[in-house]
Design an enzyme around this catalytic site. Structure first.
Site, PDB file in Angstrom:
ATOM      1  N   CYS A   2       0.818  -1.226   0.000  1.00  0.00           N
ATOM      2  CA  CYS A   2       0.000   0.000   0.000  1.00  0.00           C
ATOM      3  C   CYS A   2       0.848   1.270   0.000  1.00  0.00           C
ATOM      4  O   CYS A   2       1.948   1.291   0.552  1.00  0.00           O
ATOM      5  CB  CYS A   2      -0.868   0.050   1.238  1.00  0.00           C
ATOM      6  SG  CYS A   2      -1.890  -1.379   1.505  1.00  0.00           S
ATOM      7  N   ARG A  27       5.091  -0.032  -5.938  1.00  0.00           N
ATOM      8  CA  ARG A  27       5.045  -0.830  -4.712  1.00  0.00           C
ATOM      9  C   ARG A  27       4.093  -2.020  -4.833  1.00  0.00           C
ATOM     10  O   ARG A  27       4.157  -2.934  -4.021  1.00  0.00           O
ATOM     11  CB  ARG A  27       4.584   0.050  -3.534  1.00  0.00           C
ATOM     12  CG  ARG A  27       5.555   1.160  -3.223  1.00  0.00           C
ATOM     13  CD  ARG A  27       4.913   2.192  -2.327  1.00  0.00           C
ATOM     14  NE  ARG A  27       4.765   1.744  -0.967  1.00  0.00           N
ATOM     15  CZ  ARG A  27       5.660   1.922  -0.010  1.00  0.00           C
ATOM     16  NH1 ARG A  27       6.793   2.533  -0.282  1.00  0.00           N
ATOM     17  NH2 ARG A  27       5.439   1.505   1.215  1.00  0.00           N
ATOM     18  N   TRP A  75      -2.960  -2.736  -1.374  1.00  0.00           N
ATOM     19  CA  TRP A  75      -2.568  -4.121  -1.661  1.00  0.00           C
ATOM     20  C   TRP A  75      -3.319  -4.948  -0.630  1.00  0.00           C
ATOM     21  O   TRP A  75      -3.056  -4.843   0.572  1.00  0.00           O
ATOM     22  CB  TRP A  75      -1.057  -4.264  -1.505  1.00  0.00           C
ATOM     23  CG  TRP A  75      -0.508  -5.584  -1.980  1.00  0.00           C
ATOM     24  CD1 TRP A  75      -0.150  -5.904  -3.259  1.00  0.00           C
ATOM     25  CD2 TRP A  75      -0.231  -6.737  -1.185  1.00  0.00           C
ATOM     26  NE1 TRP A  75       0.314  -7.186  -3.304  1.00  0.00           N
ATOM     27  CE2 TRP A  75       0.283  -7.730  -2.048  1.00  0.00           C
ATOM     28  CE3 TRP A  75      -0.373  -7.045   0.163  1.00  0.00           C
ATOM     29  CZ2 TRP A  75       0.655  -8.987  -1.603  1.00  0.00           C
ATOM     30  CZ3 TRP A  75      -0.006  -8.309   0.618  1.00  0.00           C
ATOM     31  CH2 TRP A  75       0.512  -9.263  -0.274  1.00  0.00           C
ATOM     32  N   ASN A 101      -1.935   2.011   5.829  1.00  0.00           N
ATOM     33  CA  ASN A 101      -1.079   0.880   5.445  1.00  0.00           C
ATOM     34  C   ASN A 101      -0.797   0.084   6.708  1.00  0.00           C
ATOM     35  O   ASN A 101      -0.586   0.674   7.762  1.00  0.00           O
ATOM     36  CB  ASN A 101       0.286   1.347   4.924  1.00  0.00           C
ATOM     37  CG  ASN A 101       0.172   2.158   3.670  1.00  0.00           C
ATOM     38  OD1 ASN A 101      -0.887   2.230   3.075  1.00  0.00           O
ATOM     39  ND2 ASN A 101       1.274   2.776   3.289  1.00  0.00           N
ATOM     40  N   GLY A 102      -0.711  -1.232   6.569  1.00  0.00           N
ATOM     41  CA  GLY A 102      -0.369  -2.049   7.737  1.00  0.00           C
ATOM     42  C   GLY A 102      -1.528  -2.971   8.088  1.00  0.00           C
ATOM     43  O   GLY A 102      -2.491  -3.111   7.327  1.00  0.00           O
ATOM     44  N   GLU A 490      18.495 -17.316  -7.120  1.00  0.00           N
ATOM     45  CA  GLU A 490      18.054 -15.977  -7.533  1.00  0.00           C
ATOM     46  C   GLU A 490      17.552 -15.988  -8.988  1.00  0.00           C
ATOM     47  O   GLU A 490      16.547 -15.351  -9.306  1.00  0.00           O
ATOM     48  CB  GLU A 490      19.211 -14.982  -7.332  1.00  0.00           C
ATOM     49  CG  GLU A 490      18.968 -13.568  -7.821  1.00  0.00           C
ATOM     50  CD  GLU A 490      17.789 -12.840  -7.166  1.00  0.00           C
ATOM     51  OE1 GLU A 490      17.180 -13.373  -6.231  1.00  0.00           O
ATOM     52  OE2 GLU A 490      17.461 -11.751  -7.652  1.00  0.00           O
ATOM     53  N   LYS A 494      13.783 -14.982 -10.102  1.00  0.00           N
ATOM     54  CA  LYS A 494      13.501 -13.958 -11.118  1.00  0.00           C
ATOM     55  C   LYS A 494      12.520 -14.501 -12.137  1.00  0.00           C
ATOM     56  O   LYS A 494      11.589 -13.827 -12.537  1.00  0.00           O
ATOM     57  CB  LYS A 494      14.777 -13.514 -11.860  1.00  0.00           C
ATOM     58  CG  LYS A 494      15.754 -12.662 -11.101  1.00  0.00           C
ATOM     59  CD  LYS A 494      15.325 -11.227 -10.895  1.00  0.00           C
ATOM     60  CE  LYS A 494      14.521 -11.014  -9.641  1.00  0.00           C
ATOM     61  NZ  LYS A 494      15.125 -10.996  -8.372  1.00  0.00           N
ATOM     62  N   GLU A 497       8.848 -15.097 -10.574  1.00  0.00           N
ATOM     63  CA  GLU A 497       8.056 -13.948 -10.138  1.00  0.00           C
ATOM     64  C   GLU A 497       7.538 -13.095 -11.288  1.00  0.00           C
ATOM     65  O   GLU A 497       6.480 -12.502 -11.173  1.00  0.00           O
ATOM     66  CB  GLU A 497       8.799 -13.092  -9.108  1.00  0.00           C
ATOM     67  CG  GLU A 497      10.026 -12.388  -9.612  1.00  0.00           C
ATOM     68  CD  GLU A 497      10.754 -11.632  -8.513  1.00  0.00           C
ATOM     69  OE1 GLU A 497      10.125 -11.203  -7.553  1.00  0.00           O
ATOM     70  OE2 GLU A 497      11.975 -11.470  -8.647  1.00  0.00           O
ATOM     71  N   HIS A 513      19.851 -36.416  -5.577  1.00  0.00           N
ATOM     72  CA  HIS A 513      19.123 -36.752  -4.348  1.00  0.00           C
ATOM     73  C   HIS A 513      17.626 -36.496  -4.515  1.00  0.00           C
ATOM     74  O   HIS A 513      16.894 -36.381  -3.532  1.00  0.00           O
ATOM     75  CB  HIS A 513      19.689 -35.945  -3.181  1.00  0.00           C
ATOM     76  CG  HIS A 513      21.142 -36.251  -2.942  1.00  0.00           C
ATOM     77  ND1 HIS A 513      21.569 -37.443  -2.408  1.00  0.00           N
ATOM     78  CD2 HIS A 513      22.262 -35.543  -3.235  1.00  0.00           C
ATOM     79  CE1 HIS A 513      22.897 -37.454  -2.350  1.00  0.00           C
ATOM     80  NE2 HIS A 513      23.336 -36.311  -2.858  1.00  0.00           N
ATOM     81  N   LYS A 612       6.398  -4.332  -3.981  1.00  0.00           N
ATOM     82  CA  LYS A 612       7.822  -4.016  -3.935  1.00  0.00           C
ATOM     83  C   LYS A 612       8.334  -3.936  -2.504  1.00  0.00           C
ATOM     84  O   LYS A 612       9.394  -4.422  -2.182  1.00  0.00           O
ATOM     85  CB  LYS A 612       8.059  -2.684  -4.667  1.00  0.00           C
ATOM     86  CG  LYS A 612       9.510  -2.245  -4.731  1.00  0.00           C
ATOM     87  CD  LYS A 612      10.313  -3.152  -5.644  1.00  0.00           C
ATOM     88  CE  LYS A 612      11.780  -2.803  -5.672  1.00  0.00           C
ATOM     89  NZ  LYS A 612      12.569  -3.903  -6.243  1.00  0.00           N
TER      90      LYS A 612
HETATM   91  C1  F6R Z   1      12.448 -10.393  -5.592  1.00  0.00           C
HETATM   92  C2  F6R Z   1      12.276  -9.350  -4.607  1.00  0.00           C
HETATM   93  C3  F6R Z   1      11.918  -9.738  -3.225  1.00  0.00           C
HETATM   94  C4  F6R Z   1      12.687  -8.861  -2.228  1.00  0.00           C
HETATM   95  C5  F6R Z   1      12.194  -9.135  -0.792  1.00  0.00           C
HETATM   96  C6  F6R Z   1      12.992  -8.364   0.224  1.00  0.00           C
HETATM   97  O1  F6R Z   1      12.810  -9.887  -6.823  1.00  0.00           O
HETATM   98  O2  F6R Z   1      12.393  -8.197  -4.904  1.00  0.00           O
HETATM   99  O3  F6R Z   1      12.148 -11.075  -2.986  1.00  0.00           O
HETATM  100  O4  F6R Z   1      14.043  -9.116  -2.343  1.00  0.00           O
HETATM  101  O5  F6R Z   1      10.849  -8.790  -0.696  1.00  0.00           O
HETATM  102  O6  F6R Z   1      12.891  -7.005   0.012  1.00  0.00           O
HETATM  103  P1  F6R Z   1      13.947  -5.997   0.612  1.00  0.00           P
HETATM  104  O7  F6R Z   1      15.249  -6.270  -0.013  1.00  0.00           O
HETATM  105  O8  F6R Z   1      13.397  -4.646   0.242  1.00  0.00           O
HETATM  106  O9  F6R Z   1      13.956  -6.223   2.089  1.00  0.00           O
END
Ligand code: F6R
Length: 617
Positions: A2, A27, A75, A101-102, A490, A494, A497, A513, A612
């Site tokens: 949010c 976000r 959100w 928010n929250g 990672e 990527k 997501e 395994h 985000k």
């Molecule tokens: C994946 C991604 C998330 C963030 C995670 C932590 O591409 O962006 O997995 O890495 O939500 O976020 P931060 O780094 O802001 O604590």
């Protein structure tokens, strides 16, 4: 997650609020809304499911006048993402509007009590309970706007950033935060609110970062004094505080796509520059005044506990390999969400390293608060200056890559790994576990990384071709070993997501395994097979996949012959020392997932269900 925007001043609030909501779109959200008090004193609320542009369509023929207002992107947490649950929410008699928010954890008993006292609810949200309670207290206890907000906040459990309007006080916004970020922007005759500085920097670079349990009353003068604005800052329990105005150095152009189709592509492609700025800043921090404090903190620790979420957690695993190898210090890496609840053993001699791009991730923040309460010291590696995690830490090293707006983290990862690797090198040199000469060589090699990343970026046509093959898969594996095991994790994250293709990362030797049972022509295996001490072992793992008709897509070092011979397609990266290879090897994987998502027509910058900045647990 949010986003909140607020405005009080002389201009029309609506355009400022809408532009601010657009700035916060990154976000992640599923509905949006705005509340304005017009010059006649009416409180108008417009909201819409979907995008900010849908809100603009809804509002376009309505009364949008007024120079005070609040706005929100939601959100969904409590209740579906629909019109009814979108913010702002009105109180029963329409006097107040709130954005929040929250998560209010005790909303159910509060709602029940309000219901018993005749209040009815139009939404399923915890937020509506808050605004009803404020109005209820105003009426029952004859409290002022400010007092009723304050008393309500004292009754809430959970986290919040709120902004509230009262149509009977058309020159005041009351706002507060606990566990969710909120920033006040201080203009000449106007004040702003934002979940971060991005909706504000267009108008002013002077901001006040609210602390947890701060409440702020933003006033505008009336009559002859309309050009005067003032800020009353206090704690939720009523203690007055002096606002501390800070300068933000965010440039509006950093918040725009700058000719790229997506923020994600822009952020991948700007890694040569972002990494250069990161390396320079980290070098200065680790050689300057701050350095002694940081190393004293680290050197007093018996072990290091790294905590983070998502991509930042992957950076933490790379850091474990580097710290254990170069500093010979034991390192544990934990998801913040597990760490905070599993009652870990933490002692005074421990240092916690928290890694976070946003600096606002709720689980990471809570994990470091818990560790501090148990006597650990906290060093954070963060990107967003002034955010909550660095403010709650004993020491911080900023990654300085500028705003990361694409939901999928890219340039933040390369920067986090670089800062942590540099920290390991310099700490190892101080401790004597790494020779000064080796440290200098590796630092020099780091300086050359931006140029090498550029060489990888130049191979976009080949990576796009690889993406064409991958885009038909419904499931896929990523494998790597040692420093490149977290790169496999990672790379898989990527892909899943942003393209919604199922992908899993594995240490290559784990294949036999279990996961090798999955190998078939339909299951591509993306293999990170660059030069390393155990390259030969990885070659054997690739042979095992080939022997089962698996399809191999490989990232290899320039000049490779063995893996190239077995791979269906491959991309070459320049040669670097193994401990630096994650910084380079992730780049083709970022591009690969980007192109797959584009080919599948996915919303690259705002993938479904994702936010985000994850400010709720
Ligand atoms: C994946 C991604 C998330 C963030 C995670 C932590 O591409 O962006 O997995 O890495 O939500 O976020 P931060 O780094 O802001 O604590």
């Amino acid at each position: 997650m949010c986003g909140i925007v607020g405005y009080i001043g002389k201009r029309q609030a609506y355009p400022v609020l809408i532009k601010g909501l657009h700035r916060l779109e990154y976000r992640g959200y599923d509905s949006a809304g705005v509340a304005l008090i017009n010059p006649a004193g009416n409180l108008n609320v417009y909201k819409s499911q979907g995008k900010v542009s849908d809100l603009e369509d809804t509002a376009q023929h309505q009364d949008l006048t007024g120079s005070i207002g609040i706005a929100h992107t939601r959100w969904a947490t409590h209740g579906e993402p629909n019109f009814r649950n979108a913010h702002p929410h009105l109180s029963q008699f329409g006097r107040l509007a709130i954005v929040h928010n929250g998560i209010i954890e005790n909303y159910a008993p509060l709602r029940e009590k309000l219901w018993q006292n005749g209040r009815t609810f139009k939404s399923d949200t915890d937020t509506e309970v808050v605004v009803q309670l404020i109005e209820y207290l105003q009426e029952k206890q004859q409290l002022s706007f400010q007092q009723s907000v304050q008393q309500t906040l004292q009754m809430l459990q959970g986290s919040y950033a709120i902004a509230v309007l009262d149509k009977n006080q058309p020159d005041t916004i009351v706002a507060a935060r606990k566990g969710s970020p909120l920033v006040v922007g201080v203009g000449d005759d106007e004040l702003f609110l934002g979940s971060d500085a991005s909706p504000i920097v267009e108008y002013t670079n002077r901001v006040i970062y609210l602390d947890d349990e701060d409440m702020v009353v933003l006033h505008r003068g009336t009559g002859a004094n309309t050009s005067e604005v003032s800020i009353d800052l206090m704690t939720v329990s009523g203690d007055r505080k002096q606002p501390r105005i800070e300068q933000v150095s965010l440039d509006v152009s950093q918040l725009e796509k700058g000719g790229y189709d997506h923020f994600m592509l822009k952020e991948i492609c700007e890694q040569p520059q972002s990494l250069r700025s990161c390396l320079q800043f980290a070098r200065r921090t680790l050689a300057g005044e701050e350095a002694e404090g940081i190393f004293t903190l680290l050197e007093s620790s018996q072990r290091v506990l790294i905590t983070a979420c998502g991509t930042s957690w992957h950076a933490g695993i790379v850091a474990k390999y580097a710290l254990e190898q170069m500093v010979r210090v034991p390192v544990d890496v934990d998801y913040a969400s597990e760490f905070r609840y599993r009652n870990p053993v933490i002692t005074r001699g421990d240092t916690v390293i928290a890694i976070s791009q946003s600096g606002e991730t709720a689980d990471t923040l809570a994990a470091i608060e818990m560790a501090k309460n148990q006597g650990a010291k906290v060093l954070s590696i963060c990107n967003v200056i002034g955010s909550s995690i660095p403010r709650a830490s004993d020491k911080v090293i900023y990654t300085m890559v500028g705003p990361e707006i694409g939901v999928a983290s890219t340039k933040a990862f390369t920067a986090q790994v670089s800062v942590l690797t540099m920290l390991a090198l310099l700490w190892g040199k101080r401790k004597g576990t790494l020779s000064a000469a080796r440290c200098e060589d590796l630092l020099k090699e780091m300086d050359a990384l931006p140029e090498k990343i550029q060489q990888v970026l130049n191979q976009q046509p080949a990576i796009r071709r690889m993406a064409e093959t991958l885009s038909f898969a419904s499931s896929c594996l990523y494998i790597g070993r040692s420093y490149n095991y977290p790169v496999a994790l990672e790379g898989a994250l990527k892909l899943k997501e942003i393209s919604y293709i199922h992908a899993e990362g594995y240490p290559a030797a784990e294949m036999k395994h279990g996961p090798i049972a999955l190998i078939s022509q339909e299951m591509p295996v993306v293999t990170i097979a660059t030069a390393s001490d155990i390259y030969d072992k990885l070659v054997s793992n690739v042979q095992e996949i080939r022997a089962r008709q698996g399809r191999v897509m490989a990232v290899v070092t320039e000049g490779d012959t063995e893996v190239v011979r077995m791979a269906d397609c491959y991309v070459e990266v320049p040669r670097v020392s193994e401990c630096l290879s994650p910084i380079l090897n992730i780049v083709p994987l970022q591009l690969l997932s980007y192109y797959v998502a584009c080919l599948k027509g996915c919303n690259v910058d705002q993938p479904r269900n994702l936010a985000k900045s994850v400010t709720v647990e």
